[in-house]
Design a protein around this motif. Structure first.
Motif, PDB file in Angstrom:
ATOM      1  N   UNK A   1       4.045  -2.300  10.503  1.00  0.00           N
ATOM      2  CA  UNK A   1       2.999  -1.288  10.341  1.00  0.00           C
ATOM      3  C   UNK A   1       1.619  -1.873  10.107  1.00  0.00           C
ATOM      4  N   UNK A   2       1.557  -3.109   9.622  1.00  0.00           N
ATOM      5  CA  UNK A   2       0.256  -3.688   9.266  1.00  0.00           C
ATOM      6  C   UNK A   2      -0.191  -4.799  10.208  1.00  0.00           C
ATOM      7  N   UNK A   3       0.694  -5.282  11.058  1.00  0.00           N
ATOM      8  CA  UNK A   3       0.340  -6.461  11.851  1.00  0.00           C
ATOM      9  C   UNK A   3      -0.821  -6.208  12.801  1.00  0.00           C
ATOM     10  N   UNK A   4      -0.889  -5.018  13.374  1.00  0.00           N
ATOM     11  CA  UNK A   4      -1.974  -4.723  14.293  1.00  0.00           C
ATOM     12  C   UNK A   4      -3.319  -4.636  13.595  1.00  0.00           C
ATOM     13  N   UNK A   5      -3.296  -4.428  12.294  1.00  0.00           N
ATOM     14  CA  UNK A   5      -4.554  -4.348  11.542  1.00  0.00           C
ATOM     15  C   UNK A   5      -5.163  -5.724  11.304  1.00  0.00           C
ATOM     16  N   UNK A   6      -4.351  -6.770  11.532  1.00  0.00           N
ATOM     17  CA  UNK A   6      -4.890  -8.127  11.489  1.00  0.00           C
ATOM     18  C   UNK A   6      -5.105  -8.714  10.116  1.00  0.00           C
ATOM     19  N   UNK A   7      -4.432  -8.197   9.093  1.00  0.00           N
ATOM     20  CA  UNK A   7      -4.580  -8.817   7.774  1.00  0.00           C
ATOM     21  C   UNK A   7      -3.205  -9.075   7.176  1.00  0.00           C
ATOM     22  N   UNK A   8      -3.146 -10.030   6.274  1.00  0.00           N
ATOM     23  CA  UNK A   8      -1.902 -10.391   5.597  1.00  0.00           C
ATOM     24  C   UNK A   8      -2.043 -10.078   4.116  1.00  0.00           C
ATOM     25  N   UNK A   9      -1.303  -9.120   3.612  1.00  0.00           N
ATOM     26  CA  UNK A   9      -1.414  -8.789   2.187  1.00  0.00           C
ATOM     27  C   UNK A   9      -0.871  -9.915   1.327  1.00  0.00           C
ATOM     28  N   UNK A  10      -1.347  -9.983   0.099  1.00  0.00           N
ATOM     29  CA  UNK A  10      -0.808 -10.996  -0.797  1.00  0.00           C
ATOM     30  C   UNK A  10       0.491 -10.486  -1.420  1.00  0.00           C
ATOM     31  N   UNK A  11       1.135 -11.336  -2.194  1.00  0.00           N
ATOM     32  CA  UNK A  11       2.450 -11.002  -2.739  1.00  0.00           C
ATOM     33  C   UNK A  11       2.403  -9.758  -3.627  1.00  0.00           C
ATOM     34  N   UNK A  12       1.329  -9.599  -4.384  1.00  0.00           N
ATOM     35  CA  UNK A  12       1.215  -8.441  -5.276  1.00  0.00           C
ATOM     36  C   UNK A  12       1.120  -7.144  -4.492  1.00  0.00           C
ATOM     37  N   UNK A  13       0.444  -7.180  -3.367  1.00  0.00           N
ATOM     38  CA  UNK A  13       0.355  -5.985  -2.527  1.00  0.00           C
ATOM     39  C   UNK A  13       1.709  -5.655  -1.893  1.00  0.00           C
ATOM     40  N   UNK A  14       2.462  -6.678  -1.505  1.00  0.00           N
ATOM     41  CA  UNK A  14       3.792  -6.446  -0.945  1.00  0.00           C
ATOM     42  C   UNK A  14       4.722  -5.910  -2.035  1.00  0.00           C
ATOM     43  N   UNK A  15       4.563  -6.418  -3.247  1.00  0.00           N
ATOM     44  CA  UNK A  15       5.330  -5.900  -4.391  1.00  0.00           C
ATOM     45  C   UNK A  15       5.066  -4.411  -4.587  1.00  0.00           C
ATOM     46  N   UNK A  16       3.809  -4.019  -4.508  1.00  0.00           N
ATOM     47  CA  UNK A  16       3.453  -2.606  -4.678  1.00  0.00           C
ATOM     48  C   UNK A  16       4.076  -1.750  -3.575  1.00  0.00           C
ATOM     49  N   UNK A  17       4.115  -2.281  -2.366  1.00  0.00           N
ATOM     50  CA  UNK A  17       4.722  -1.548  -1.260  1.00  0.00           C
ATOM     51  C   UNK A  17       6.217  -1.376  -1.480  1.00  0.00           C
ATOM     52  N   UNK A  18       6.861  -2.408  -2.003  1.00  0.00           N
ATOM     53  CA  UNK A  18       8.287  -2.287  -2.313  1.00  0.00           C
ATOM     54  C   UNK A  18       8.534  -1.168  -3.310  1.00  0.00           C
ATOM     55  N   UNK A  19       7.736  -1.111  -4.359  1.00  0.00           N
ATOM     56  CA  UNK A  19       7.929  -0.073  -5.388  1.00  0.00           C
ATOM     57  C   UNK A  19       7.783   1.327  -4.780  1.00  0.00           C
ATOM     58  N   UNK A  20       6.899   1.484  -3.816  1.00  0.00           N
ATOM     59  CA  UNK A  20       6.736   2.786  -3.182  1.00  0.00           C
ATOM     60  C   UNK A  20       7.971   3.164  -2.355  1.00  0.00           C
ATOM     61  N   UNK A  21       8.707   2.150  -1.881  1.00  0.00           N
ATOM     62  CA  UNK A  21       9.880   2.391  -1.061  1.00  0.00           C
ATOM     63  C   UNK A  21      11.185   2.417  -1.856  1.00  0.00           C
ATOM     64  N   UNK A  22      11.123   2.036  -3.114  1.00  0.00           N
ATOM     65  CA  UNK A  22      12.335   1.781  -3.881  1.00  0.00           C
ATOM     66  C   UNK A  22      13.286   2.977  -3.944  1.00  0.00           C
ATOM     67  N   UNK A  23      12.762   4.134  -4.251  1.00  0.00           N
ATOM     68  CA  UNK A  23      13.626   5.319  -4.375  1.00  0.00           C
ATOM     69  C   UNK A  23      14.302   5.653  -3.055  1.00  0.00           C
ATOM     70  N   UNK A  24      13.619   5.416  -1.949  1.00  0.00           N
ATOM     71  CA  UNK A  24      14.203   5.699  -0.637  1.00  0.00           C
ATOM     72  C   UNK A  24      15.291   4.700  -0.276  1.00  0.00           C
ATOM     73  N   UNK A  25      15.222   3.502  -0.861  1.00  0.00           N
ATOM     74  CA  UNK A  25      16.216   2.466  -0.575  1.00  0.00           C
ATOM     75  C   UNK A  25      17.535   2.771  -1.260  1.00  0.00           C
ATOM     76  N   UNK A  26      17.472   3.375  -2.448  1.00  0.00           N
ATOM     77  CA  UNK A  26      18.693   3.643  -3.222  1.00  0.00           C
ATOM     78  C   UNK A  26      19.564   4.723  -2.570  1.00  0.00           C
TER      79      UNK A  26
END
Length: 396
Positions: free
Chosen positions: A371-396
């Motif tokens: 979803x982000x590759x076409x935007x041309x930026x690489x998020x740092x680990x903290x931003x990826x962590x935040x994205x995981x938390x947003x997805x967590x409930x859907x993963x369970x």
């Protein structure tokens, strides 16, 4: 006869106080015949030496993700917790080891033989890998060294963690060196105390008199010489884990076992390293990264969320164009075999999440990368962590 846990209090303190490194000064070698160039120069910066093996029930300060142990799956959701090809290959290797023990063993010295060959060998090799003994190459003959080093540099660049973490190889040939075994028993066991002070039962009857280090070395030499499985069997070098001290251990055996399932060896290596690297990111950001439950608190909920996040980060890195560059089909095939450790034992402190949950988390990481590759930026680990938390409930 068990290797003792010298620093268990430090393991507890490290979690409580922020996962501080359990590094220790160089270990004295006066009682060891090992040359200083072989071991003593490797013991600087040694991490905690706490890993649960088949016969050593000790507190652990590592995140153990893969080893030879075949888990017993609780049949709560059979479709989510079915075994994989990895179970078959590990079972075969394990049976070969047991068969070799029975073929050579004369039935004498039951406790020393079982403790040494069936338990302590695993722990000795685990400790040796953490200490930095015989760790500077990867693959039985060094065939993966270049690839592992390149993958380490890729992970460092991708996650912006240059020179922060170490990757140590683990090899069965380490156990062929009796000097290493002697060193471990001399410095990290209570053998002398057991031998001098036998274990008694409630009626003061001797349960175990113990064995001397010399007797154990004699047993080791016999089995190492007469068996083509001891210590050559891949299960003796099948660790893959991260320590709070910044070390990742990658055993030759785990690569070989997963390759026997039909997986390509390079994606096996990349998948293991990216998952353990994710744990190192968690350790580094302990206290700064927030979770719905306390991280690394030794509860089922805590273990599940940190493992599922490591899976998310793994899927993100492996499929990102600036990371592993793998397509999802290949990653899914590899991770499906890895996730045999997923379980339905929801009350277990080591609960990693079911295989379905773990693969779903990795897929969410892949989806985020796409979803982000076409935007041309690489998020740092903290931003990826935040994205995981947003997805967590859907993963369970």
């Amino acid at each position: 006869m068990k290797l003792r846990n010298y620093l268990s209090y430090l393991a507890i303190a490290s979690v409580t106080l922020g996962l501080t490194s359990c590094e220790k000064d160089e270990t004295p070698l006066e009682n060891s015949t090992v040359e200083s160039s072989e071991i003593s120069t490797k013991t600087k910066g040694f991490d905690n030496l706490f890993k649960q093996s088949s016969n050593l029930k000790i507190e652990t300060n590592t995140v153990q993700d893969l080893n030879f142990v075949i888990p017993a799956f609780d049949a709560v959701e059979p479709s989510a917790c079915s075994t994989t090809a990895f179970n078959d290959v590990t079972s075969s290797a394990y049976n070969e080891l047991v068969g070799s023990i029975l073929q050579i063993w004369d039935g004498q010295n039951y406790t020393p033989v079982i403790d040494l060959i069936y338990a302590d060998y695993f722990t000795i090799n685990n400790y040796a890998a953490q200490l930095g003994i015989n760790v500077d190459y990867f693959g039985k003959d060094g065939e993966y060294t270049k690839y592992v080093n390149n993958e380490k540099r890729s992970l460092e660049k991708f996650w912006q963690t240059p020179d922060m973490f170490r990757v140590h190889g683990q090899h069965t040939e380490t156990l062929d060196n009796l000097a290493v075994i002697e060193f471990m028993y001399t410095n990290y066991s209570d053998l002398g105390l057991i031998a001098d002070d036998p274990i008694l039962d409630e009626n003061d009857e001797i349960i175990q008199e113990g064995a001397t280090i010399e007797e154990l070395l004699s047993i080791a030499e016999k089995f190492n010489t007469e068996s083509n499985q001891i210590p050559e069997n891949v299960v003796y070098a099948s660790d893959a884990f991260a320590t709070f001290g910044g070390t990742i251990v990658l055993g030759d055996g785990i690569i070989e076992l997963l390759s026997r399932t039909g997986l390509e060896d390079k994606i096996v290596i990349s998948s293991i390293l990216s998952h353990e690297w994710a744990h190192q990111l968690q350790f580094t950001n302990f206290g700064a990264w927030e979770y719905p439950v306390a991280a690394f608190s030794n509860t089922p909920e805590s273990t599940r969320i940190t493992e599922l996040e490591a899976d998310f980060l793994t899927g993100f890195y492996l499929t990102h164009k600036r990371g592993g560059t793998y397509n999802w089909k290949r990653v899914k095939e590899a991770l499906t075999n890895f996730y045999f450790i997923g379980d339905c034992g929801f009350d277990s402190n080591g609960h990693h999440g079911t295989p379905v949950q773990r693969l779903k988390s990795a897929k969410a990481g892949y989806d985020y990368a796409q979803s982000i590759q076409e935007k041309g930026f690489l998020p740092d680990a903290t931003e990826v962590h935040a994205e995981f938390l947003q997805n967590f409930e859907n993963i369970l």
